[in-house]
Design a protein around this motif. Structure first.
Motif, PDB file in Angstrom:
ATOM      1  N   VAL A 255       0.835  -1.201   0.000  1.00  0.00           N
ATOM      2  CA  VAL A 255       0.000   0.000   0.000  1.00  0.00           C
ATOM      3  C   VAL A 255       0.869   1.251   0.000  1.00  0.00           C
ATOM      4  N   PHE A 256       1.900   1.252   0.838  1.00  0.00           N
ATOM      5  CA  PHE A 256       2.785   2.412   0.932  1.00  0.00           C
ATOM      6  C   PHE A 256       3.640   2.547  -0.334  1.00  0.00           C
ATOM      7  N   ALA A 257       4.081   1.411  -0.873  1.00  0.00           N
ATOM      8  CA  ALA A 257       4.882   1.444  -2.091  1.00  0.00           C
ATOM      9  C   ALA A 257       4.082   2.017  -3.251  1.00  0.00           C
ATOM     10  N   ARG A 258       2.796   1.663  -3.335  1.00  0.00           N
ATOM     11  CA  ARG A 258       1.967   2.180  -4.421  1.00  0.00           C
ATOM     12  C   ARG A 258       1.849   3.693  -4.337  1.00  0.00           C
ATOM     13  N   ARG A 259       1.745   4.216  -3.139  1.00  0.00           N
ATOM     14  CA  ARG A 259       1.622   5.673  -2.989  1.00  0.00           C
ATOM     15  C   ARG A 259       2.861   6.388  -3.503  1.00  0.00           C
TER      16      ARG A 259
ATOM     17  N   GLY B  79       5.703  -3.608 -12.800  1.00  0.00           N
ATOM     18  CA  GLY B  79       5.072  -2.415 -12.257  1.00  0.00           C
ATOM     19  C   GLY B  79       4.454  -1.525 -13.315  1.00  0.00           C
ATOM     20  N   LEU B  80       4.949  -1.635 -14.545  1.00  0.00           N
ATOM     21  CA  LEU B  80       4.493  -0.750 -15.616  1.00  0.00           C
ATOM     22  C   LEU B  80       3.342  -1.323 -16.439  1.00  0.00           C
ATOM     23  N   ASP B  81       3.202  -2.647 -16.483  1.00  0.00           N
ATOM     24  CA  ASP B  81       2.212  -3.202 -17.413  1.00  0.00           C
ATOM     25  C   ASP B  81       0.776  -2.809 -17.064  1.00  0.00           C
ATOM     26  N   GLY B  82       0.465  -2.756 -15.761  1.00  0.00           N
ATOM     27  CA  GLY B  82      -0.885  -2.336 -15.363  1.00  0.00           C
ATOM     28  C   GLY B  82      -1.182  -0.891 -15.723  1.00  0.00           C
ATOM     29  N   PRO B  83      -0.322   0.063 -15.306  1.00  0.00           N
ATOM     30  CA  PRO B  83      -0.548   1.454 -15.715  1.00  0.00           C
ATOM     31  C   PRO B  83      -0.591   1.637 -17.233  1.00  0.00           C
TER      32      PRO B  83
ATOM     33  N   ILE C  44     -16.798  -8.995  -4.441  1.00  0.00           N
ATOM     34  CA  ILE C  44     -16.009  -8.205  -3.493  1.00  0.00           C
ATOM     35  C   ILE C  44     -14.827  -7.597  -4.228  1.00  0.00           C
ATOM     36  N   THR C  45     -14.631  -6.306  -4.089  1.00  0.00           N
ATOM     37  CA  THR C  45     -13.529  -5.624  -4.765  1.00  0.00           C
ATOM     38  C   THR C  45     -12.774  -4.732  -3.785  1.00  0.00           C
ATOM     39  N   THR C  46     -11.571  -4.346  -4.188  1.00  0.00           N
ATOM     40  CA  THR C  46     -10.780  -3.391  -3.409  1.00  0.00           C
ATOM     41  C   THR C  46      -9.800  -2.695  -4.349  1.00  0.00           C
ATOM     42  N   ASP C  47      -9.524  -1.420  -4.061  1.00  0.00           N
ATOM     43  CA  ASP C  47      -8.487  -0.704  -4.813  1.00  0.00           C
ATOM     44  C   ASP C  47      -7.406  -0.190  -3.870  1.00  0.00           C
ATOM     45  N   LEU C  48      -7.286  -0.846  -2.710  1.00  0.00           N
ATOM     46  CA  LEU C  48      -6.308  -0.428  -1.707  1.00  0.00           C
ATOM     47  C   LEU C  48      -4.894  -0.473  -2.256  1.00  0.00           C
ATOM     48  N   ARG C  49      -4.613  -1.471  -3.113  1.00  0.00           N
ATOM     49  CA  ARG C  49      -3.284  -1.611  -3.728  1.00  0.00           C
ATOM     50  C   ARG C  49      -3.286  -1.192  -5.189  1.00  0.00           C
TER      51      ARG C  49
ATOM     52  N   TYR D 253      -6.721  -8.319  -4.473  1.00  0.00           N
ATOM     53  CA  TYR D 253      -5.398  -8.496  -3.878  1.00  0.00           C
ATOM     54  C   TYR D 253      -5.532  -8.493  -2.360  1.00  0.00           C
ATOM     55  N   LEU D 254      -5.437  -9.683  -1.783  1.00  0.00           N
ATOM     56  CA  LEU D 254      -5.463  -9.810  -0.330  1.00  0.00           C
ATOM     57  C   LEU D 254      -4.041  -9.691   0.190  1.00  0.00           C
ATOM     58  N   GLY D 255      -3.828  -8.768   1.083  1.00  0.00           N
ATOM     59  CA  GLY D 255      -2.482  -8.505   1.587  1.00  0.00           C
ATOM     60  C   GLY D 255      -1.991  -9.559   2.561  1.00  0.00           C
ATOM     61  N   GLY D 256      -0.857  -9.277   3.156  1.00  0.00           N
ATOM     62  CA  GLY D 256      -0.261 -10.196   4.112  1.00  0.00           C
ATOM     63  C   GLY D 256       1.105  -9.696   4.533  1.00  0.00           C
ATOM     64  N   LEU D 257       1.774 -10.494   5.338  1.00  0.00           N
ATOM     65  CA  LEU D 257       3.100 -10.126   5.822  1.00  0.00           C
ATOM     66  C   LEU D 257       4.109 -10.047   4.688  1.00  0.00           C
ATOM     67  N   THR D 258       3.983 -10.946   3.718  1.00  0.00           N
ATOM     68  CA  THR D 258       4.904 -10.963   2.571  1.00  0.00           C
ATOM     69  C   THR D 258       4.118 -10.684   1.297  1.00  0.00           C
ATOM     70  N   GLU D 259       4.235  -9.470   0.812  1.00  0.00           N
ATOM     71  CA  GLU D 259       3.599  -9.072  -0.439  1.00  0.00           C
ATOM     72  C   GLU D 259       4.692  -8.833  -1.477  1.00  0.00           C
ATOM     73  N   GLY D 260       4.333  -8.153  -2.556  1.00  0.00           N
ATOM     74  CA  GLY D 260       5.300  -7.936  -3.622  1.00  0.00           C
ATOM     75  C   GLY D 260       6.505  -7.121  -3.189  1.00  0.00           C
ATOM     76  N   THR D 261       6.281  -6.067  -2.409  1.00  0.00           N
ATOM     77  CA  THR D 261       7.383  -5.207  -1.976  1.00  0.00           C
ATOM     78  C   THR D 261       8.394  -5.978  -1.148  1.00  0.00           C
ATOM     79  N   GLU D 262       7.903  -6.764  -0.208  1.00  0.00           N
ATOM     80  CA  GLU D 262       8.812  -7.550   0.638  1.00  0.00           C
ATOM     81  C   GLU D 262       9.554  -8.604  -0.175  1.00  0.00           C
ATOM     82  N   THR D 263       8.868  -9.187  -1.156  1.00  0.00           N
ATOM     83  CA  THR D 263       9.511 -10.213  -1.972  1.00  0.00           C
ATOM     84  C   THR D 263      10.618  -9.619  -2.834  1.00  0.00           C
ATOM     85  N   VAL D 264      10.373  -8.453  -3.415  1.00  0.00           N
ATOM     86  CA  VAL D 264      11.409  -7.793  -4.208  1.00  0.00           C
ATOM     87  C   VAL D 264      12.605  -7.449  -3.326  1.00  0.00           C
ATOM     88  N   ALA D 265      12.342  -6.932  -2.135  1.00  0.00           N
ATOM     89  CA  ALA D 265      13.438  -6.611  -1.213  1.00  0.00           C
ATOM     90  C   ALA D 265      14.237  -7.863  -0.875  1.00  0.00           C
TER      91      ALA D 265
END
Length: 203
Positions: free
Chosen positions: A4-8, A66-70, A138-143, A150-162
């Protein structure tokens, strides 16, 4: 957890870059598949322990992801096929990188196998939740706007890339990092299963 923070932070520069790619006539699906191909080239590089070269390709893969969606939204070509390709390529890519480490260092095979096993847990719980969420509307645009829930969790895309960056920079630490990240993945899986149990119990 950090997506969520990375998207911002990344949404604006990614949208700007996507506009430039759109003017060049590049399609979102072509970008997804090209990035996937670059990511797979990292596997033989890891097998030959060329970790920095592999890291460059891993980062290019993540940039394309990261670019294909935009890009799809910019060009007005958002599609189910694009979402499907994006998810499949992501999951195969993540496991392929870990497989590359095992090829380069057979002594790392057990922690690598555990981590890929853990990826199956996070991937299957993510997709199973998304399938039922779509069925229930059920929908969400949080990410950001996504093709799937996209259901979040402790290990998401940002953590995996890191994590991928760290193991390429410090490959000798791979076993301990793989065990630790694998455990974190199972925590993510457990929280997703609990979320599904809580939210989908009703008819």
């Amino acid at each position: 957890m950090l997506d969520v923070f990375a998207r911002r932070l990344l949404d604006r520069p990614l949208n700007t870059a996507a506009s430039s790619l759109a003017r060049l006539g590049i399609g979102a699906n072509a970008l997804t598949l090209s990035g996937f191909g670059l990511g797979l080239v990292a596997v033989p590089l890891l097998a030959f322990e060329a970790y920095i070269a592999a890291l460059i390709l891993i980062l290019l893969n993540r940039l394309a992801d990261g670019l294909d969606g935009p890009l799809a939204r910019t060009t007005g070509h958002v599609s189910d096929l694009g979402g499907f390709l994006d998810i499949v390529c992501d999951f195969v890519f993540y496991s392929a990188v870990i497989f590359g480490f095992a090829l380069g260092q057979p002594d790392y095979a057990l922690p690598a196998a555990f981590l890929i096993f853990s990826f199956v847990g996070t991937g299957s719980s993510f997709l199973a939740y998304a399938i039922v969420a779509a069925k229930r509307g059920i929908t969400t645009d949080l990410r950001g706007r996504k093709s799937l829930y996209y259901l979040g969790g402790l290990t998401e895309g940002t953590e995996t890339v890191a994590f991928l960056i760290v193991i390429c920079l410090f490959p000798d630490w791979f076993p301990w990092l793989a065990w630790g990240f694998g455990i974190a993945c199972w925590i993510t899986t457990a929280t997703r299963v609990l979320a599904g149990w809580r939210n989908f119990r009703g008819s």
